[in-house]
Design an enzyme around this catalytic site. Structure first.
Site, PDB file in Angstrom:
ATOM      1  N   HIS A  23       0.794  -1.208   0.000  1.00  0.00           N
ATOM      2  CA  HIS A  23       0.000   0.000   0.000  1.00  0.00           C
ATOM      3  C   HIS A  23       0.835   1.271   0.000  1.00  0.00           C
ATOM      4  O   HIS A  23       0.340   2.320   0.380  1.00  0.00           O
ATOM      5  CB  HIS A  23      -0.929   0.037   1.228  1.00  0.00           C
ATOM      6  CG  HIS A  23      -2.359  -0.298   0.880  1.00  0.00           C
ATOM      7  ND1 HIS A  23      -3.144   0.560   0.179  1.00  0.00           N
ATOM      8  CD2 HIS A  23      -3.105  -1.376   1.127  1.00  0.00           C
ATOM      9  CE1 HIS A  23      -4.339   0.002   0.006  1.00  0.00           C
ATOM     10  NE2 HIS A  23      -4.333  -1.169   0.564  1.00  0.00           N
ATOM     11  N   HIS A  79     -12.487   1.013  -7.791  1.00  0.00           N
ATOM     12  CA  HIS A  79     -11.659   1.857  -6.904  1.00  0.00           C
ATOM     13  C   HIS A  79     -10.333   2.066  -7.634  1.00  0.00           C
ATOM     14  O   HIS A  79      -9.830   1.147  -8.272  1.00  0.00           O
ATOM     15  CB  HIS A  79     -11.509   1.073  -5.594  1.00  0.00           C
ATOM     16  CG  HIS A  79     -10.440   1.480  -4.653  1.00  0.00           C
ATOM     17  ND1 HIS A  79     -10.230   2.772  -4.261  1.00  0.00           N
ATOM     18  CD2 HIS A  79      -9.532   0.723  -3.955  1.00  0.00           C
ATOM     19  CE1 HIS A  79      -9.243   2.794  -3.366  1.00  0.00           C
ATOM     20  NE2 HIS A  79      -8.791   1.571  -3.179  1.00  0.00           N
ATOM     21  N   HIS A 145     -12.648   1.932   1.037  1.00  0.00           N
ATOM     22  CA  HIS A 145     -12.042   2.852   1.957  1.00  0.00           C
ATOM     23  C   HIS A 145     -11.594   4.177   1.324  1.00  0.00           C
ATOM     24  O   HIS A 145     -10.910   4.976   2.002  1.00  0.00           O
ATOM     25  CB  HIS A 145     -10.834   2.175   2.637  1.00  0.00           C
ATOM     26  CG  HIS A 145      -9.684   1.894   1.684  1.00  0.00           C
ATOM     27  ND1 HIS A 145      -8.395   2.299   1.974  1.00  0.00           N
ATOM     28  CD2 HIS A 145      -9.606   1.306   0.478  1.00  0.00           C
ATOM     29  CE1 HIS A 145      -7.572   1.944   1.011  1.00  0.00           C
ATOM     30  NE2 HIS A 145      -8.282   1.334   0.084  1.00  0.00           N
ATOM     31  N   ASP A 164     -12.111  -3.646  -1.887  1.00  0.00           N
ATOM     32  CA  ASP A 164     -11.244  -3.831  -0.712  1.00  0.00           C
ATOM     33  C   ASP A 164     -11.982  -4.359   0.524  1.00  0.00           C
ATOM     34  O   ASP A 164     -11.354  -4.972   1.398  1.00  0.00           O
ATOM     35  CB  ASP A 164     -10.570  -2.505  -0.349  1.00  0.00           C
ATOM     36  CG  ASP A 164      -9.336  -2.227  -1.191  1.00  0.00           C
ATOM     37  OD1 ASP A 164      -8.601  -3.182  -1.509  1.00  0.00           O
ATOM     38  OD2 ASP A 164      -9.098  -1.057  -1.530  1.00  0.00           O
ATOM     39  N   HIS A 225      -8.856  -8.760  -2.448  1.00  0.00           N
ATOM     40  CA  HIS A 225      -7.628  -9.340  -1.872  1.00  0.00           C
ATOM     41  C   HIS A 225      -7.983 -10.610  -1.113  1.00  0.00           C
ATOM     42  O   HIS A 225      -8.998 -10.651  -0.410  1.00  0.00           O
ATOM     43  CB  HIS A 225      -6.982  -8.395  -0.857  1.00  0.00           C
ATOM     44  CG  HIS A 225      -6.496  -7.102  -1.435  1.00  0.00           C
ATOM     45  ND1 HIS A 225      -5.425  -7.028  -2.301  1.00  0.00           N
ATOM     46  CD2 HIS A 225      -6.924  -5.828  -1.260  1.00  0.00           C
ATOM     47  CE1 HIS A 225      -5.225  -5.754  -2.629  1.00  0.00           C
ATOM     48  NE2 HIS A 225      -6.126  -5.015  -2.027  1.00  0.00           N
TER      49      HIS A 225
HETATM   50 FE1  FEO Z   1      -7.454   0.442  -1.700  1.00  0.00          FE
HETATM   51 FE2  FEO Z   1      -6.570  -2.787  -2.322  1.00  0.00          FE
HETATM   52  O1  FEO Z   1      -6.541  -0.938  -2.516  1.00  0.00           O
END
Ligand code: FEO
Length: 395
Positions: A23, A79, A145, A164, A225
């Site tokens: 990240h 996103h 998020h 996410d 993820h």
């Molecule tokens: Fe907000 Fe998995 O990226």
């Protein structure tokens, strides 16, 4: 290798076994991660999210196992963060007729990242997009998020693709939640929540209520993820509700760093006071601990007690970043206190107290400073601090 997760719906993402920092802000990922993208083949072909750019070839190879990527009609970018949108340029270079679908806020973030003249259609909350025997439903999820975050639901297959949300940084050989080690899986799901979603907990609760009120059937939750929730998919939703309420356990963590063991001795005395009162507690040496693992321990505990000696009129550099994390994460329902040794000046403890208050953590016991090495009287004060906080924790 593409994996069919439901009739005509394929996981086409990439597993990143090797990543250990994520990240762009060094979030630890001890068990790797994955970038999940989903291909829907109906009368129309839709790709939901892409992968991080270094894995673009993997994504395209997986798509080619199912369909020629030039046949993709829609690419949904739920996103814009790079782990999901990084392969967009490569995908759109090949899928020349594809319409790129984003949320309204995606109209800011996607062009802002790529500066390309793509054919973008920004959907509204609740908008439908027919694909043939199935259709997509778009659900805005701002601040889960990012402001641009959106969930995509595939009706007819009952699959929620929440990007996410409900994810885990967890590389696995298998794609589904019932195929992996449960302890590892939930450990990673909690770490992900504590480190990424904690500040948005009120919005998490609201969004889950909204989702449940839609009464759409959900057989699969396919996040961007980690593994896909197909066995008891609503269990992770209930976990999120529980985590978002932030009701801590009756326990304490004592976070400290020490130069010549004076602050360590104070930490041990505080721990003694808590233990005498029957409160579970852990001492965590910040200089030797992973920051994101520490955040999980803090997330779970009712009390967080922080110790640092004074260095250069301030807090040790191994302790200060944790306080910055607290400010951003906005934990709820916690109490705290500060302690530390000092020599020539004593600013660290005051600064820790200030940071705790700024982070919304109630300072519930008088903080303690000990000049040079703590004597028995100072250690007694530390034990008393532990006992005092124990009463607060037990309430
Ligand atoms: Fe907000 Fe998995 O990226």
């Amino acid at each position: 290798m593409a994996v069919e997760i439901s009739k005509g719906v394929y996981w086409v993402g990439a597993v990143d076994w090797g990543i250990r920092k994520f990240h762009g802000y060094e979030l630890s990922t001890h068990r790797g991660s994955s970038y999940n993208a989903y291909l829907i083949v109906d009368e129309k072909v839709a790709l939901i999210d892409t992968v991080w750019e270094p894995f673009s070839d993997r994504l395209l190879d997986n798509i080619r196992e199912i369909v020629d990527p030039s046949k993709i009609d829609y690419v949904v970018a739920n996103h814009a963060e790079m782990d999901h949108s990084g392969a967009l340029p490569e995908v759109i270079r090949i899928a020349t007729n594809a319409t790129l679908i984003t949320s309204k806020r995606g109209l800011e973030s996607i062009p802002g990242h790529f500066h390309q003249n793509w054919n973008i259609h920004a959907v509204s909350n609740g908008e439908h997009l027919p694909l043939g025997s199935s259709e997509l439903l778009f659900i805005d999820a701002p601040m889960l998020h990012w402001p641009d975050s959106m969930f995509t639901y595939l009706s007819g297959r009952n699959i929620l693709m929440p990007n996410d949300a409900f994810g885990q940084h967890y590389a696995a050989a298998f794609r589904f939640n019932d195929e992996v080690d449960q302890e590892e899986l939930y450990e990673e799901a909690l770490k992900y929540y504590a480190n990424i979603l904690t500040p948005f907990s009120d919005l998490v609760l609201k969004k889950i209520d909204e989702l449940l009120s839609l009464q759409i059937p959900v057989d699969i939750i396919a996040p961007s993820h980690g593994v896909i929730w197909r066995k008891d998919p609503l269990k992770i939703v209930k976990n999120y509700q529980e985590w978002a309420r932030q009701i801590p356990q009756k326990g304490a963590v004592i976070l400290y760093d020490t130069m010549w063991k004076a602050t360590l001795r104070m930490a041990e005395a505080i721990s003694g006071g808590l233990t005498v009162k029957g409160i579970p507690n852990k001492l965590i040496h910040l200089a030797a601990s992973d920051r994101n693992d520490v955040i999980v321990e803090v997330f779970k505990a009712k009390a967080v007690i922080i110790g640092s000696p004074t260095l250069n009129s301030g807090i040790l550099p191994t302790v200060a970043p944790m306080l910055e994390d607290f400010r951003g994460l906005k934990f709820k329902n916690k109490v705290g206190a500060a302690f530390g040794s000092y020599g020539w000046s004593d600013e660290a403890v005051d600064k820790i107290e200030e940071a705790l208050s700024e982070a919304g953590i109630k300072v519930a016991a008088k903080s303690i400073k000990a000049k040079w090495q703590p004597d028995e009287a100072a250690l007694d004060c530390c034990r008393q601090l532990g006992e005092e906080l124990a009463e607060e924790i037990a309430r």
